[in-house]
Design an enzyme around this catalytic site. Structure first.
Site, PDB file in Angstrom:
ATOM      1  N   ARG A   1       0.837  -1.194   0.000  1.00  0.00           N
ATOM      2  CA  ARG A   1       0.000   0.000   0.000  1.00  0.00           C
ATOM      3  C   ARG A   1       0.879   1.254   0.000  1.00  0.00           C
ATOM      4  NH1 ARG A   1      -3.582  -1.614   5.167  1.00  0.00           N
ATOM      5  NH2 ARG A   1      -1.570  -2.567   5.710  1.00  0.00           N
TER       6      ARG A   1
ATOM      7  N   LYS B   1       1.565   1.762   7.294  1.00  0.00           N
ATOM      8  CA  LYS B   1       1.902   0.929   8.446  1.00  0.00           C
ATOM      9  C   LYS B   1       2.800   1.676   9.425  1.00  0.00           C
ATOM     10  CE  LYS B   1       0.793  -2.438   9.473  1.00  0.00           C
ATOM     11  NZ  LYS B   1      -0.387  -2.639  10.354  1.00  0.00           N
TER      12      LYS B   1
ATOM     13  N   TYR C   1      -1.046   4.321  10.635  1.00  0.00           N
ATOM     14  CA  TYR C   1      -1.417   3.343  11.651  1.00  0.00           C
ATOM     15  C   TYR C   1      -0.233   3.146  12.593  1.00  0.00           C
ATOM     16  CZ  TYR C   1      -5.550   1.952   8.943  1.00  0.00           C
ATOM     17  OH  TYR C   1      -6.751   1.944   8.292  1.00  0.00           O
TER      18      TYR C   1
ATOM     19  N   HIS D   1      -0.786   1.278  16.237  1.00  0.00           N
ATOM     20  CA  HIS D   1      -1.025   0.079  17.050  1.00  0.00           C
ATOM     21  C   HIS D   1       0.046  -0.049  18.138  1.00  0.00           C
ATOM     22  CE1 HIS D   1      -4.118  -1.199  14.239  1.00  0.00           C
ATOM     23  NE2 HIS D   1      -3.267  -1.071  13.236  1.00  0.00           N
TER      24      HIS D   1
ATOM     25  N   GLU E   1      -5.896   4.525  13.685  1.00  0.00           N
ATOM     26  CA  GLU E   1      -6.827   3.579  14.307  1.00  0.00           C
ATOM     27  C   GLU E   1      -7.539   4.123  15.536  1.00  0.00           C
ATOM     28  OE1 GLU E   1      -2.864   2.642  16.335  1.00  0.00           O
ATOM     29  OE2 GLU E   1      -3.533   3.163  14.293  1.00  0.00           O
TER      30      GLU E   1
ATOM     31  N   SER F   1     -10.517  -2.773   8.201  1.00  0.00           N
ATOM     32  CA  SER F   1     -11.206  -3.855   8.894  1.00  0.00           C
ATOM     33  C   SER F   1     -12.146  -4.588   7.943  1.00  0.00           C
ATOM     34  CB  SER F   1     -11.986  -3.301  10.088  1.00  0.00           C
ATOM     35  OG  SER F   1     -11.117  -2.743  11.044  1.00  0.00           O
TER      36      SER F   1
ATOM     37  N   VAL G   1     -11.962  -9.177  17.449  1.00  0.00           N
ATOM     38  CA  VAL G   1     -12.303  -8.310  18.580  1.00  0.00           C
ATOM     39  C   VAL G   1     -11.382  -7.095  18.616  1.00  0.00           C
ATOM     40  CG1 VAL G   1     -13.226 -10.200  19.950  1.00  0.00           C
ATOM     41  CG2 VAL G   1     -10.809  -9.607  20.147  1.00  0.00           C
TER      42      VAL G   1
ATOM     43  N   ASP H   1      -2.774  -7.176  15.029  1.00  0.00           N
ATOM     44  CA  ASP H   1      -2.192  -5.829  15.070  1.00  0.00           C
ATOM     45  C   ASP H   1      -2.231  -5.248  16.478  1.00  0.00           C
ATOM     46  OD1 ASP H   1      -1.197  -5.121  12.545  1.00  0.00           O
ATOM     47  OD2 ASP H   1      -3.202  -4.773  11.763  1.00  0.00           O
TER      48      ASP H   1
ATOM     49  N   ALA I   1       0.086  -9.587  10.157  1.00  0.00           N
ATOM     50  CA  ALA I   1      -0.201  -8.318  10.830  1.00  0.00           C
ATOM     51  C   ALA I   1      -0.578  -7.191   9.873  1.00  0.00           C
ATOM     52  CB  ALA I   1       0.998  -7.895  11.673  1.00  0.00           C
TER      53      ALA I   1
END
Length: 373
Positions: free
Chosen positions: A15, A75, A94, A96, A118, A134, A239, A270, A299
């Site tokens: 990406r 990322k 992102y 995480h 996120e 997602s 979840v 992630d 991931a």
């Protein structure tokens, strides 16, 4: 503002933070954009496509990081990228952070302003910059699970939807949020026996109204999770607790009691994964086996379909990129509490409550921090 777009370097990550169309919009707003050469290869966009959109092409990431006021990525920055961040530079990507103490430490020490896709929120309480990925990951999870269930890939040798006279696979989806809903769409379409587990009765009601009797909904308890997971052929972990490490819903003991050749696709990896036996994998080596159960824990799953993923992501990130560039990060964040929710690290201080709690940092309120700055 000078916006920098480096080429992604995480394993099999194709990406790109800004497609040419996004660059063109930024340039129209009188901003400069520098893009690392070949950054758009994964979405079939050449350096000439970026030049036509108004970008300047530079040879390496070092120049992008050295010159840009704001770095726009996909990322989380890898160690070599984190070392190039500087005090006051804006990083929009992102992150995480909760399950990643090394990255958090490096970002704190860099002095950069780190805004995580996120944890940006919407007025309705959603996570609009996480949702597109997602959706992609939920759909890919069923594809990956069906592939892993094939015997040559370590699975039980089952066709997900079965055939007339032969039972379909039992698919258990943990979480009826965005990942779970989109996984359900694909699983139902492939004819699987789908069971969805969630702890929110309203979410289960909404799910039932949407899918009807094509799925089975179960209220989440330890007993329900144990019973259905150990009977499953394929488990999808979807979840999420925004900003925090994922809860470990599937224990190692449950894994030991699963059927040999069953598959776990842990989309929550992630954020640390929702299975005790999960650990991050890559597109190059996506699976491993524990107690006879195939684990798929890539991931950056959406990186495998970069054309779809990049444009879906840019659709929701571009307005925020323009806001940050037009107003400057401090005014943009002070004006918009939903964008401000994305601020995880500000010039050496952790401004995201769950990250501070999970990793032992002092939490600093982002609005107060920005006002003081």
């Amino acid at each position: 503002m000078l916006i920098g777009v480096p080429k992604e370097i995480k394993n099999h990550e194709y990406r790109v933070g800004m497609a040419p169309a996004s660059v063109r919009e930024a340039v129209k707003h009188d901003h400069q954009v520098i893009v690392q050469s070949n950054a758009g290869e994964g979405i079939n966009c050449s350096d000439d496509d970026y030049r036509a959109a108004g970008a300047e092409i530079v040879d390496d990431a070092a120049e992008v990081f050295a010159r840009a006021d704001m770095i726009v990525k996909v990322k989380e920055p890898q160690a070599v990228e984190r070392a190039m961040l500087r005090d006051g530079q804006v990083l929009f990507t992102y992150l995480h952070l909760a399950p990643d103490p090394d990255q958090t430490r490096d970002l704190v020490e860099s002095g950069a302003v780190c805004i995580a896709y996120e944890t940006v929120t919407s007025p309705r309480g959603g996570l609009p910059l996480l949702a597109p990925m997602s959706k992609v990951a939920g759909r890919m999870a069923i594809q990956a699970g069906a592939y892993c269930l094939e015997h040559p890939h370590g699975g039980r040798g089952m066709l997900l939807g079965g055939v007339p006279g032969v039972d379909p696979a039992k698919v258990v989806i943990l979480g009826a949020g965005v990942v779970g809903t989109h996984a359900t769409h694909i699983a139902v379409g492939m004819g699987a026996d789908v069971w969805v587990i969630d702890r929110n009765p309203e979410v289960l009601e909404s799910h039932w109204q949407h899918f009807g009797r094509s799925t089975n909904t179960v209220f989440s308890t330890d007993d329900a999770i144990e019973r259905h997971v150990t009977e499953a052929d394929l488990v999808i972990g979807g979840v999420l607790i925004p900003g925090a490490e994922a809860p470990k819903l599937v224990t190692a003991e449950m894994v030991r009691n699963m059927r040999p050749g069953a598959v776990i696709v842990d989309v929550a990896i992630d954020q640390g994964g929702c299975c005790e036996t999960s650990r991050p994998t890559t597109h190059a080596e996506p699976t491993y086996i524990v107690d006879g159960v195939v684990h798929y824990c890539v991931a950056n799953m959406p990186g495998g379909v970069p054309l779809t993923s990049t444009y879906a992501l840019n659709n929701v990130t571009l307005p925020h990129v323009l806001t940050l560039a037009n107003k400057g990060y401090a005014r943009a964040l002070l004006d918009d509490p939903h964008l401000r929710a994305g601020l995880n690290v500000h010039r050496g201080r952790v401004t995201q409550r769950e990250v501070a709690h999970d990793l032992g940092y002092e939490y600093v309120d982002p609005e107060q921090e920005l006002a003081a700055a």
